[in-house]
Write an enzyme that holds these catalytic residues in place. Structure first.
Site, PDB file in Angstrom:
ATOM      1  N   LYS A  41       0.843  -1.208   0.000  1.00 44.92           N
ATOM      2  CA  LYS A  41       0.000   0.000   0.000  1.00 44.92           C
ATOM      3  C   LYS A  41       0.873   1.251   0.000  1.00 44.92           C
ATOM      4  O   LYS A  41       2.080   1.167   0.297  1.00 44.92           O
ATOM      5  CB  LYS A  41      -0.899  -0.025   1.230  1.00 44.92           C
ATOM      6  CG  LYS A  41      -0.139  -0.038   2.541  1.00 44.92           C
ATOM      7  CD  LYS A  41      -1.045  -0.374   3.718  1.00 44.92           C
ATOM      8  CE  LYS A  41      -0.257  -0.371   5.017  1.00 44.92           C
ATOM      9  NZ  LYS A  41      -1.037  -0.890   6.151  1.00 44.92           N
ATOM     10  N   ARG A 135     -10.830  -0.398  14.794  1.00 43.92           N
ATOM     11  CA  ARG A 135     -10.739   0.342  13.533  1.00 43.92           C
ATOM     12  C   ARG A 135     -11.851  -0.179  12.642  1.00 43.92           C
ATOM     13  O   ARG A 135     -12.973   0.306  12.735  1.00 43.92           O
ATOM     14  CB  ARG A 135      -9.342   0.150  12.927  1.00 43.92           C
ATOM     15  CG  ARG A 135      -9.043   1.096  11.785  1.00 43.92           C
ATOM     16  CD  ARG A 135      -7.582   1.124  11.395  1.00 43.92           C
ATOM     17  NE  ARG A 135      -7.074  -0.129  10.843  1.00 43.92           N
ATOM     18  CZ  ARG A 135      -5.827  -0.300  10.409  1.00 43.92           C
ATOM     19  NH1 ARG A 135      -4.955   0.693  10.463  1.00 43.92           N
ATOM     20  NH2 ARG A 135      -5.426  -1.459   9.915  1.00 43.92           N
ATOM     21  N   HIS A 165      -6.357  -7.441  12.733  1.00 40.88           N
ATOM     22  CA  HIS A 165      -5.120  -6.658  12.747  1.00 40.88           C
ATOM     23  C   HIS A 165      -4.666  -6.443  14.183  1.00 40.88           C
ATOM     24  O   HIS A 165      -5.467  -6.125  15.058  1.00 40.88           O
ATOM     25  CB  HIS A 165      -5.360  -5.318  12.047  1.00 40.88           C
ATOM     26  CG  HIS A 165      -4.095  -4.599  11.679  1.00 40.88           C
ATOM     27  ND1 HIS A 165      -3.052  -5.220  11.031  1.00 40.88           N
ATOM     28  CD2 HIS A 165      -3.707  -3.313  11.867  1.00 40.88           C
ATOM     29  CE1 HIS A 165      -2.070  -4.339  10.837  1.00 40.88           C
ATOM     30  NE2 HIS A 165      -2.448  -3.185  11.337  1.00 40.88           N
ATOM     31  N   ARG A 220       0.851 -10.958   6.872  1.00 41.17           N
ATOM     32  CA  ARG A 220       0.717  -9.765   5.999  1.00 41.17           C
ATOM     33  C   ARG A 220       1.867  -8.836   6.339  1.00 41.17           C
ATOM     34  O   ARG A 220       1.813  -8.112   7.322  1.00 41.17           O
ATOM     35  CB  ARG A 220      -0.597  -9.030   6.284  1.00 41.17           C
ATOM     36  CG  ARG A 220      -1.852  -9.727   5.915  1.00 41.17           C
ATOM     37  CD  ARG A 220      -3.047  -8.769   6.024  1.00 41.17           C
ATOM     38  NE  ARG A 220      -3.084  -8.035   7.278  1.00 41.17           N
ATOM     39  CZ  ARG A 220      -3.658  -8.476   8.394  1.00 41.17           C
ATOM     40  NH1 ARG A 220      -4.257  -9.636   8.435  1.00 41.17           N
ATOM     41  NH2 ARG A 220      -3.642  -7.734   9.482  1.00 41.17           N
ATOM     42  N   TYR A 264      14.529  31.068   7.775  1.00 37.68           N
ATOM     43  CA  TYR A 264      13.257  31.655   8.223  1.00 37.68           C
ATOM     44  C   TYR A 264      13.184  31.717   9.743  1.00 37.68           C
ATOM     45  O   TYR A 264      13.626  30.790  10.430  1.00 37.68           O
ATOM     46  CB  TYR A 264      12.084  30.791   7.758  1.00 37.68           C
ATOM     47  CG  TYR A 264      11.774  30.900   6.284  1.00 37.68           C
ATOM     48  CD1 TYR A 264      11.421  32.130   5.709  1.00 37.68           C
ATOM     49  CD2 TYR A 264      11.788  29.767   5.485  1.00 37.68           C
ATOM     50  CE1 TYR A 264      11.118  32.206   4.352  1.00 37.68           C
ATOM     51  CE2 TYR A 264      11.481  29.833   4.137  1.00 37.68           C
ATOM     52  CZ  TYR A 264      11.147  31.060   3.568  1.00 37.68           C
ATOM     53  OH  TYR A 264      10.841  31.134   2.253  1.00 37.68           O
ATOM     54  N   CYS A 311      13.314  24.656   4.713  1.00 39.28           N
ATOM     55  CA  CYS A 311      12.409  25.415   3.845  1.00 39.28           C
ATOM     56  C   CYS A 311      11.645  24.436   2.957  1.00 39.28           C
ATOM     57  O   CYS A 311      11.876  23.229   2.999  1.00 39.28           O
ATOM     58  CB  CYS A 311      13.192  26.378   2.960  1.00 39.28           C
ATOM     59  SG  CYS A 311      14.464  27.330   3.810  1.00 39.28           S
ATOM     60  N   ASP A 313      11.898  24.049  -0.264  1.00 40.15           N
ATOM     61  CA  ASP A 313      12.715  23.473  -1.334  1.00 40.15           C
ATOM     62  C   ASP A 313      14.187  23.358  -1.000  1.00 40.15           C
ATOM     63  O   ASP A 313      14.965  22.869  -1.816  1.00 40.15           O
ATOM     64  CB  ASP A 313      12.578  24.342  -2.594  1.00 40.15           C
ATOM     65  CG  ASP A 313      11.147  24.748  -2.834  1.00 40.15           C
ATOM     66  OD1 ASP A 313      10.305  23.851  -2.899  1.00 40.15           O
ATOM     67  OD2 ASP A 313      10.868  25.961  -2.906  1.00 40.15           O
TER      68      ASP A 313
HETATM   69  C1  LIG Z   1      -0.317  -1.840   6.801  1.00 37.94           C
HETATM   70  C2  LIG Z   1      -0.937  -3.091   7.220  1.00 37.94           C
HETATM   71  C3  LIG Z   1      -0.163  -4.246   7.377  1.00 37.94           C
HETATM   72  C4  LIG Z   1       1.341  -4.253   7.295  1.00 37.94           C
HETATM   73  O1  LIG Z   1       1.901  -3.836   8.519  1.00 37.94           O
HETATM   74  P1  LIG Z   1       3.488  -3.827   8.718  1.00 37.94           P
HETATM   75  O2  LIG Z   1       3.668  -3.396  10.132  1.00 37.94           O
HETATM   76  O3  LIG Z   1       4.021  -2.847   7.742  1.00 37.94           O
HETATM   77  O4  LIG Z   1       3.958  -5.204   8.463  1.00 37.94           O
HETATM   78  C5  LIG Z   1      -0.824  -5.441   7.636  1.00 37.94           C
HETATM   79  N1  LIG Z   1      -2.178  -5.463   7.737  1.00 37.94           N
HETATM   80  C6  LIG Z   1      -2.938  -4.366   7.619  1.00 37.94           C
HETATM   81  C7  LIG Z   1      -4.415  -4.477   7.767  1.00 37.94           C
HETATM   82  C8  LIG Z   1      -2.348  -3.140   7.370  1.00 37.94           C
HETATM   83  O5  LIG Z   1      -3.122  -2.055   7.257  1.00 37.94           O
END
Ligand SMILES: *Cc1c(COP(=O)(O)O)cnc(C)c1O
Length: 378
Positions: A41, A135, A165, A220, A264, A311, A313
């Site tokens: 992602k 979530r 998760h 994952r 700045y 800054c 840039d």
């Molecule tokens: C981003 C994400 C992951 C990956 O997590 P890492 O800590 O980068 O391994 C796995 N599952 C879900 C649902 C996520 O949003």
């Protein structure tokens, strides 16, 4: 083929071979049964999703996870085959794209599952289960209700798995470890109750979870593929190395005298005569402005502190020591390392993140589009 090149202003070099090595190293830790869902992602955490997916596919990866339908379409259009899972919300108007591009959609809750069913779209999906993150997903605490929803929608939709998760899998505190164990217990309990439904594609472990709580199945994995840490206090497993280097160059060197200010807001006042170099990289490139007071870059393997406010840039660095000690003069056009290795020194995205109280994930995701990525295969 031409050697790939970029404008030498502010650029990132992504070593795809290292990403492949990280994948192999992680996979060997999960051996022999572990299967990896590669999380790509947010443009593969800023590394370039299409390039990263092709590199991972060379190592046998055939399952990818993204955050949204646009990311999924981008991968399909660029020739990525295998399973692509959207981990988050897809608006109703885009449901037909799920079918068109053969993308697996997450079911956020019961209402969302019903909406997908009502649309008449025929796609693979996975039910999100909330085991404590609060979530997305249906609440695993209410096992009976959870089971009823799953049984109902497994009849209506093509559900091939459930997933949850973890929210503190990267922590080493006793309470957090217990919390993670409870999350996994809830998830596995539900899976057991649904064992007749053949939800073979179920998963719960992120990078950190896969290291500490591996249970023999799918993980994952995101951050470890890029060679960064889920948590600054963790050490990375052997063979896992950061794959992204961010470089800039010196555009000007000047003397600043005692009492003069830099940048700045005049936040920095020289307390002695000094040499300052300007770099053509700033927060418009994603170099965080809050690094103004604590960040540093590497010039010829030596640390050079950022002076004054970053800054949009440009930024200024203190090169007094380097010039004083150097045998050669520093030159305009000379490379400077913002993230990566220079001589015997290294700055990681995790180091920068730690300076400003964030995580490496945010640093690499934040490197902006203005910074071209140069892909290295070796
Ligand atoms: C981003 C994400 C992951 C990956 O997590 P890492 O800590 O980068 O391994 C796995 N599952 C879900 C649902 C996520 O949003």
């Amino acid at each position: 083929m031409d050697t790939p090149s970029v404008t030498k202003r502010s650029w990132a070099e992504v070593n795809l071979r290292l990403i492949e090595n990280n994948y192999k190293a992680y996979k060997s830790l999960l051996s022999p049964t572990g299967k990896i869902i590669a999380v790509v992602k947010a443009d593969a955490y800023g590394h370039g999703d299409v390039e990263v997916c092709h590199a991972l596919a060379r190592q046998g990866a055939n399952c990818f996870a993204v955050s949204n339908i646009d990311e999924a379409i981008r991968l399909r259009i660029n020739g990525i085959v295998g399973e692509i899972i959207v981990l988050g919300y897809t608006p109703k108007d885009n449901f037909s794209d799920l079918e068109k591009y053969d993308v697996t959609q997450t079911l956020i809750d019961e209402k969302y599952a019903q909406m997908l069913f009502d649309s008449g779209i025929d796609v693979k999906c996975q039910f999100a289960i909330d085991t404590g993150m609060n979530r997305i997903g249906i609440d695993a605490d209410n096992l009976k209700h959870c089971e009823a929803i799953l049984r109902k929608y497994c009849k209506k939709l093509r559900i091939n798995g459930i997933f949850t998760h973890l929210c503190v899998a990267d922590s080493v505190s006793y309470d957090d470890i217990e919390f993670t164990k409870r999350q996994l217990e809830k998830f596995n309990n539900l899976k057991k109750h649904l064992s007749d439904l053949n939800l073979t594609f179920s998963h719960s472990l992120n990078s950190a979870g896969g290291l500490s709580f591996f249970d023999g199945g799918f993980v994952r994995v995101g951050i470890l593929l890029y060679g960064l840490k889920p948590n600054y206090k963790m050490s990375l497993p052997d063979g896992i190395l950061p794959a992204l280097t961010w470089k800039s160059v010196i555009s000007m060197i000047k003397k600043v005298r005692t009492g003069e200010s830099i940048g700045y807001g005049r936040s920095f006042i020289a307390n002695q005569d000094m040499f300052v170099a300007t770099l053509p990289t700033g927060y418009g490139d994603g170099y965080r402005r809050d690094l103004s007071d604590c960040g540093y870059v590497l010039v010829r393997g030596e640390k050079a502190k950022i002076v004054g406010k970053i800054c949009m840039d440009q930024m200024m660095i203190d090169v007094s020591e380097i010039i004083r000690r150097g045998t050669d003069n520093l030159e305009v056009g000379e490379e400077v390392v913002l993230i990566g290795q220079s001589g015997n020194s290294r700055i990681t995205a995790d180091d920068l993140a730690n300076c400003i109280g964030t995580i490496g994930y945010e640093i690499v995701c934040g490197i902006s589009k203005r910074v071209p990525r140069l892909y290295i295969n070796g």
